[in-house]
Enzyme design. Structure first.
Site, PDB file in Angstrom:
ATOM      1  N   LYS A  73      -8.286  21.537  60.880  1.00 46.97           N
ATOM      2  CA  LYS A  73      -7.703  20.998  59.643  1.00 46.97           C
ATOM      3  C   LYS A  73      -8.220  19.583  59.416  1.00 46.97           C
ATOM      4  CE  LYS A  73      -3.051  20.346  57.626  1.00 46.97           C
ATOM      5  NZ  LYS A  73      -1.602  20.576  57.894  1.00 46.97           N
ATOM      6  N   SER A 148       0.729  23.287  54.338  1.00 44.79           N
ATOM      7  CA  SER A 148      -0.431  22.482  54.008  1.00 44.79           C
ATOM      8  C   SER A 148      -1.703  22.894  54.753  1.00 44.79           C
ATOM      9  CB  SER A 148      -0.137  21.024  54.312  1.00 44.79           C
ATOM     10  OG  SER A 148       0.008  20.818  55.702  1.00 44.79           O
ATOM     11  N   SER A 172       3.937  24.019  57.826  1.00 39.19           N
ATOM     12  CA  SER A 172       2.546  23.993  57.367  1.00 39.19           C
ATOM     13  C   SER A 172       1.571  24.862  58.157  1.00 39.19           C
ATOM     14  CB  SER A 172       2.030  22.556  57.365  1.00 39.19           C
ATOM     15  OG  SER A 172       2.540  21.886  56.246  1.00 39.19           O
TER      16      SER A 172
END
Lengths: 467, 99
Positions: A73, A148, A172
């Protein structure tokens, strides 16, 4: 998709090479560019590494993740590589060091193939707040992949890497796993070091894997978990070899939270699949009881007071001076701060900084921030009490399957409620996993299992029986 | 219930070193009021006698030797600065600007 142990077997048996694996993913990434999953692909790096690691495989000296290709990420630092939290304020920022999780993956010969799109500073539930634009769900590109860690989940679902790392502050990792039909694990708070993770809310943030299977999640967790001299909140507790003991044969007691399955917003398809699963577990001899949990509506409010407060403090470091974006319109010190931050942060991030600054400000602190901290203890006490009588808590991961891109952008609170079933694990610190449960048409949704703090072993073993 | 107005937004924005003008200001006033009424439901929970939960970790006093270890060089520290010279971060001139 093959599991990590299967790929390594093929490598051992010389049915494939590390270079072949890397080239396969690089070409898949190129073909799927329209999904906007990768922010940057470390192609040259990956190719060079592939040769080095193949050499180690040939010599029988390779690490536990040799041949395994992992995406990270865009809020996880990797030395001498860009990292931006998908924000304009960190455009062109290059990390001076690697996060502990990346160090540990590399030391076991994993290949980091690139950084994955996410919501700006991990603030969002649809991957639409990224400065790089929305990620599209590979299952249906008109839909969001969740957020996210939307890029991380989408990359695994689309077959662009074997596994990905995400971060989970309020869901997330688990919510995008639910929306993409993947496995998403949020470890216990403190199980994995946060060193080198761009901070959002430090008493909530945890790193975890998004994978195709529970065994892959277990393998990655046992490598990234454990104490770390750079993060004093990382637990000293011994790390178990989770992947070795993935059998769960005993019969156990499971709690289902009544308010979750009776919640008005719960989609009928999700509810039916969930109740079928409960029946199946009962028929296997597990005791499943529906218990009262009269706090559901307070979870997201409590989460927003505390995380925005922590975010307002964490994000004060972006000052336009030491690193990151500086406004061209700055003319003195104060305008350097104000204009750089105003131009550099996106709307959602500014909204959260404002709320967080407000709840921490003189005159409002006790009424909002301290109150939410007390509610947090009430919630944790309730979970501790529940886990005295039950080994697991079972609830849907998300109230519904994915929604269309743009569908939930008019009302921030509607988007915040996306996390209604996932924030509990972050508020209380417990480990939680989402595994695929069913589908509405072609759109998947997951089931969430929570366990006692640091009981990742049973959590993983039990969820492995869901496949 | 607390009501957020433009004046309070200006005060909070200054503390957060952010600027909101015109429509952006109207919007943030509205959104903060919505958020506050959303989070004020927490008052329905009785927390009398409950201590705030501050630390999530039960680890205590992780100690290390107090030894100097230089992890970042001077050059590295300046590497990501938007403006710097060979030794220092540079900021716009502000010393002689007082009215």
């Amino acid at each position: 998709m093959k599991s990590i142990p299967q790929i390594q077997k093929e490598l051992q048996e010389k049915k494939t090479t590390v270079t072949e694996i890397v080239h396969h993913f690089l070409s898949e990434i190129e073909t799927n560019k329209h999904l906007n999953i990768f922010v940057e692909v470390f192609s040259d790096d990956a190719k060079t590494k592939a040769l080095e690691i193949q050499e180690k495989v040939n010599l029988g000296k390779a690490g536990k993740l040799a041949g395994i290709v992992i995406g990270i990420k865009d809020n996880i630092c990797y030395k001498n590589h860009h990292v931006s939290a998908s924000s304009k304020i960190l455009e062109n920022f290059e990390s001076l060091y690697s996060s502990t999780v990346v160090e540990r993956l590399l030391s076991e010969d994993a290949i980091i193939i690139g950084r994955l799109n996410c919501d700006e500073f991990a603030m969002g539930s649809s991957n639409e707040t990224s400065v790089f634009g929305a990620v599209k769900n590979p299952i249906n590109p008109e839909y969001v992949p969740g957020g996210s860690s939307g890029g991380s989940a989408a990359a695994v679902a689309a077959g662009l890497c074997h596994a990905a790392l995400g971060t989970d502050t309020g869901g997330s990792i688990r919510q995008p796993a639910s929306f993409t039909g993947t496995v998403g694990l949020k470890p216990t708070y403190g199980r994995v070091s946060r060193h080198g993770i761009i901070a959002y809310a430090s008493s909530f943030d945890q790193v975890g894997p998004i994978t195709n299977s529970v065994v892959d999640a277990a393998l990655i967790l046992e490598i990234i978990a454990g104490k770390d001299e750079f993060d004093s909140t990382a637990s000293e507790r011994k790390v178990v070899n989770y992947s070795k003991e993935l059998n769960f044969s005993s019969q156990t007691k499971i709690a289902v939270l009544k308010e979750c399955i009776e919640s008005e917003g719960l989609n009928a398809g999700v509810k039916n699949s969930f109740l079928e699963k409960v029946q199946e577990l009962k028929s296997k001899g597990h005791e499943v009881e529906i218990i009262d949990f009269p706090f559901l509506e307070y979870l997201v409010p409590c989460y927003y007071v505390l995380t925005t407060a922590e975010a307002s403090s964490n994000l004060s470091r972006y000052d336009g001076i030491h690193f990151g974006y500086r406004s061209k319109n700055a003319f003195d010190l104060e305008s350097t701060y104000k204009k750089s931050r105003t131009e550099g942060f996106g709307k959602e991030v500014k909204r959260r900084i404002m709320l967080g600054t407000f709840v921490l400000s003189a005159g409002y602190y006790d009424a909002y921030y301290a109150k939410a901290q007390k509610v947090r203890r009430v919630l944790r006490n309730k979970l501790d009490e529940t886990f005295k009588n039950y080994q697991f808590i079972l609830i849907p991961t998300t109230p519904n399957s994915s929604f269309k891109i743009g569908q939930k952008n008019s009302d921030p609170i509607e988007m915040y409620l996306e996390d209604i079933f996932t924030v509990l694990a972050n508020l209380a610190g417990n480990p939680a996993i989402s595994v695929p449960l069913g589908k509405n048409g072609d759109l998947p949704f997951g089931i969430q299992i929570m366990a006692k703090n640091f009981d990742e072993q049973n959590l993983l073993s039990f969820s492995n029986t869901f496949f | 219930m607390t009501k957020i107005d433009k004046e309070l937004v200006d005060k909070i924005a200054h503390l957060a070193r952010l600027e909101f003008e015109n429509e952006a200001k109207d919007e943030i006033v509205k959104e903060m009021n919505n958020m506050l009424s959303f989070v004020e439901t927490l008052n329905e929970i009785d927390t009398t006698g409950i201590e705030p939960l501050i630390y999530m970790s039960d680890e205590v006093n992780v100690m290390r030797e107090d030894e100097i270890s230089n992890q970042v060089t001077h050059k590295e520290a300046l590497k990501n600065a938007p403006d710097h010279d060979s030794d220092y971060f540079r900021v716009p001139k502000f010393i002689d600007k007082k009215n």
